[in-house]
Design an enzyme around this catalytic site. Structure first.
Site, PDB file in Angstrom:
ATOM      1  N   ALA A  67       0.865  -1.185   0.000  1.00 41.11           N
ATOM      2  CA  ALA A  67       0.000   0.000   0.000  1.00 41.11           C
ATOM      3  C   ALA A  67       0.895   1.227   0.000  1.00 41.11           C
ATOM      4  O   ALA A  67       2.066   1.154   0.410  1.00 41.11           O
ATOM      5  CB  ALA A  67      -0.888  -0.015   1.234  1.00 41.11           C
ATOM      6  N   GLY A 112       0.517  -5.066   0.596  1.00 42.46           N
ATOM      7  CA  GLY A 112      -0.629  -5.171  -0.319  1.00 42.46           C
ATOM      8  C   GLY A 112      -0.265  -5.851  -1.632  1.00 42.46           C
ATOM      9  O   GLY A 112      -1.141  -6.399  -2.311  1.00 42.46           O
ATOM     10  N   GLU A 115      -0.553  -9.429  -0.890  1.00 42.19           N
ATOM     11  CA  GLU A 115      -1.998  -9.689  -0.747  1.00 42.19           C
ATOM     12  C   GLU A 115      -2.692  -9.724  -2.111  1.00 42.19           C
ATOM     13  O   GLU A 115      -3.582 -10.548  -2.340  1.00 42.19           O
ATOM     14  CB  GLU A 115      -2.624  -8.621   0.155  1.00 42.19           C
ATOM     15  N   GLU A 135       4.108  -5.323   7.369  1.00 40.85           N
ATOM     16  CA  GLU A 135       3.290  -4.283   8.015  1.00 40.85           C
ATOM     17  C   GLU A 135       3.637  -4.027   9.474  1.00 40.85           C
ATOM     18  O   GLU A 135       3.532  -2.897   9.952  1.00 40.85           O
ATOM     19  CB  GLU A 135       1.789  -4.625   7.896  1.00 40.85           C
TER      20      GLU A 135
HETATM   21  N1  COA Z   1       4.561   3.220  -0.575  1.00 38.97           N
HETATM   22  C1  COA Z   1       4.921   4.395  -1.099  1.00 38.97           C
HETATM   23  N2  COA Z   1       6.071   4.583  -1.763  1.00 38.97           N
HETATM   24  C2  COA Z   1       6.878   3.513  -1.883  1.00 38.97           C
HETATM   25  C3  COA Z   1       6.562   2.247  -1.357  1.00 38.97           C
HETATM   26  C4  COA Z   1       5.321   2.122  -0.677  1.00 38.97           C
HETATM   27  N3  COA Z   1       4.911   0.979  -0.170  1.00 38.97           N
HETATM   28  N4  COA Z   1       7.567   1.404  -1.631  1.00 38.97           N
HETATM   29  C5  COA Z   1       8.479   2.101  -2.311  1.00 38.97           C
HETATM   30  N5  COA Z   1       8.068   3.367  -2.470  1.00 38.97           N
HETATM   31  C6  COA Z   1       8.756   4.472  -3.155  1.00 38.97           C
HETATM   32  C7  COA Z   1       9.895   5.019  -2.318  1.00 38.97           C
HETATM   33  O1  COA Z   1       9.429   5.967  -1.371  1.00 38.97           O
HETATM   34  C8  COA Z   1      10.741   5.640  -3.398  1.00 38.97           C
HETATM   35  O2  COA Z   1      10.165   6.856  -3.804  1.00 38.97           O
HETATM   36  P1  COA Z   1      11.062   8.199  -3.911  1.00 38.97           P
HETATM   37  O3  COA Z   1      12.059   7.887  -4.987  1.00 38.97           O
HETATM   38  O4  COA Z   1      10.088   9.249  -4.296  1.00 38.97           O
HETATM   39  O5  COA Z   1      11.688   8.395  -2.570  1.00 38.97           O
HETATM   40  C9  COA Z   1      10.592   4.680  -4.565  1.00 38.97           C
HETATM   41  O6  COA Z   1       9.392   3.970  -4.326  1.00 38.97           O
HETATM   42  C10 COA Z   1      11.708   3.657  -4.672  1.00 38.97           C
HETATM   43  O7  COA Z   1      11.809   2.980  -3.434  1.00 38.97           O
HETATM   44  P2  COA Z   1      13.177   2.822  -2.619  1.00 38.97           P
HETATM   45  O8  COA Z   1      12.836   2.558  -1.191  1.00 38.97           O
HETATM   46  O9  COA Z   1      14.090   3.962  -2.903  1.00 38.97           O
HETATM   47  O10 COA Z   1      13.760   1.502  -3.316  1.00 38.97           O
HETATM   48  P3  COA Z   1      14.785   0.465  -2.666  1.00 38.97           P
HETATM   49  O11 COA Z   1      15.218  -0.412  -3.787  1.00 38.97           O
HETATM   50  O12 COA Z   1      15.825   1.138  -1.876  1.00 38.97           O
HETATM   51  O13 COA Z   1      13.907  -0.415  -1.629  1.00 38.97           O
HETATM   52  C11 COA Z   1      11.963  -1.649  -0.938  1.00 38.97           C
HETATM   53  C12 COA Z   1      12.872  -1.216  -2.109  1.00 38.97           C
HETATM   54  C13 COA Z   1      10.768  -2.388  -1.514  1.00 38.97           C
HETATM   55  C14 COA Z   1      12.751  -2.590  -0.009  1.00 38.97           C
HETATM   56  C15 COA Z   1      11.515  -0.393  -0.144  1.00 38.97           C
HETATM   57  O14 COA Z   1      10.987   0.549  -1.067  1.00 38.97           O
HETATM   58  C16 COA Z   1      10.442  -0.671   0.881  1.00 38.97           C
HETATM   59  O15 COA Z   1      10.741  -1.202   1.948  1.00 38.97           O
HETATM   60  N6  COA Z   1       9.194  -0.293   0.579  1.00 38.97           N
HETATM   61  C17 COA Z   1       8.098  -0.420   1.514  1.00 38.97           C
HETATM   62  C18 COA Z   1       7.632  -1.865   1.620  1.00 38.97           C
HETATM   63  C19 COA Z   1       6.508  -1.989   2.621  1.00 38.97           C
HETATM   64  O16 COA Z   1       6.674  -1.781   3.806  1.00 38.97           O
HETATM   65  N7  COA Z   1       5.324  -2.339   2.120  1.00 38.97           N
HETATM   66  C20 COA Z   1       4.146  -2.518   2.936  1.00 38.97           C
HETATM   67  C21 COA Z   1       3.344  -1.279   2.993  1.00 38.97           C
HETATM   68  S1  COA Z   1       1.892  -1.468   3.981  1.00 38.97           S
END
Ligand code: COA
Length: 261
Positions: A67, A112, A115, A135
């Site tokens: 999400a 999500g 999911e 989460e």
């Molecule tokens: N929601 C909103 N934005 C997200 C996102 C999410 N779930 N996951 C990634 N993004 C965005 C980042 O903020 C970033 O945006 P920006 O360039 O404007 O700052 C862009 O996507 C790239 O992500 P980034 O974190 O820089 O990539 P990464 O390769 O370093 O890491 C992940 C990848 C997937 C490990 C990391 O993005 C992450 O942990 N995301 C969240 C996962 C999560 O907790 N999901 C459950 C949500 S309920």
């Protein structure tokens, strides 16, 4: 076809490929995207020319990274419940659809995203895919059906471990656990495998395939007797033209030509 801002839809030989298209945000599901998924799946229900669906993510890095965290940071108790119920409703539309829906998981399938993949009927992953429900690291729990479907797919012990630790797992581990049906070397192979599965499934009697989905889902509806659902569905199949065609084709030693009637 309706305009979508966060999805790309391609219809080819009856297979609709829905690509979540926010690659700069790793295809994170903001509410607008969830509503577009609802509209796209509703179209699958309504449009007779669509026989199967592939859901995937734009780019090489992510299927869906969860999400949209920026958006959910504003949730409170009241709209948090609505957020969860709305997502559950959209994903139930996917799960209960009578046309086969395959998640082609090309990278991160977190929160999500995991999911969404689990709401689909089958999951085909690339080797670099990562599945997880992180989460608890954000102070919440999976809210789009993940606590239920992950447990259904991989069993209570491992589901609890993954959801309590927030750890993600590799595609190979997901396959070992039964979360991924297939693991492929790259996106092209993933899409080819997904299409091949859909070709096979859509060559079968469509009503019968839909009934299989209904009956398997009934296993998890605790107010429903799945055996009764099976007997009712079996009876419905027996009155279909496709049943006559399928059995006649077998006896005449020729391929069946199903009409979905
Ligand atoms: N929601 C909103 N934005 C997200 C996102 C999410 N779930 N996951 C990634 N993004 C965005 C980042 O903020 C970033 O945006 P920006 O360039 O404007 O700052 C862009 O996507 C790239 O992500 P980034 O974190 O820089 O990539 P990464 O390769 O370093 O890491 C992940 C990848 C997937 C490990 C990391 O993005 C992450 O942990 N995301 C969240 C996962 C999560 O907790 N999901 C459950 C949500 S309920």
């Amino acid at each position: 076809m309706k305009e979508f801002n966060n999805l790309d839809l391609q219809l080819n030989r009856g297979i609709l490929t829905i690509t979540i298209n926010r690659p700069d945000k790793l295809n994170a599901l903001n509410l607008a995207t969830v509503e577009e998924i609802r509209d796209a799946i509703q179209k699958v229900y309504d449009d007779k020319t669509i026989v199967g669906v592939i859901i995937t993510g734009a780019g090489e890095k992510a299927f869906v990274a969860g999400a949209d965290i920026k958006e959910i940071s504003d949730l409170n108790e009241v709209n948090g419940r609505k957020f969860s119920e709305n997502g559950q409703e959209v994903f139930a539309l996917i799960e209960n659809c009578h046309k086969p829906i395959i998640a082609a998981v090309n990278g991160y399938a977190l929160g999500g995203g995991c999911e969404l993949a689990m709401a689909c009927h089958i999951r085909v992953a690339t080797r670099n895919a990562k599945f997880g429900q992180p989460e608890v690291s954000l102070g919440i729990i999976p809210g789009y059906g993940g606590t239920q479907r992950l447990t259904q797919l991989i069993g209570k012990g491992k589901a609890l471990e993954l959801m309590m630790t927030g750890d993600s797992i590799s595609a190979d581990e997901a396959q070992t656990l039964g979360l991924a049906n297939y693991v492929t070397d790259n996106s092209e192979e993933m899409l080819a495998k997904s299409a091949a599965l859909l070709d096979k499934i859509t060559s079968r009697a469509p009503l019968a395939v839909g009934m299989v989905i209904t009956c398997v889902n009934a296993v998890y509806f605790y107010d429903e007797n799945g055996y009764q659902t099976e007997a009712n569905s079996f009876a419905s199949c027996c009155k279909s033209d496709d049943f006559i065609e399928g059995t006649t084709a077998f006896i005449e030693k020729r391929p069946a030509r199903f009409k979905g009637e």
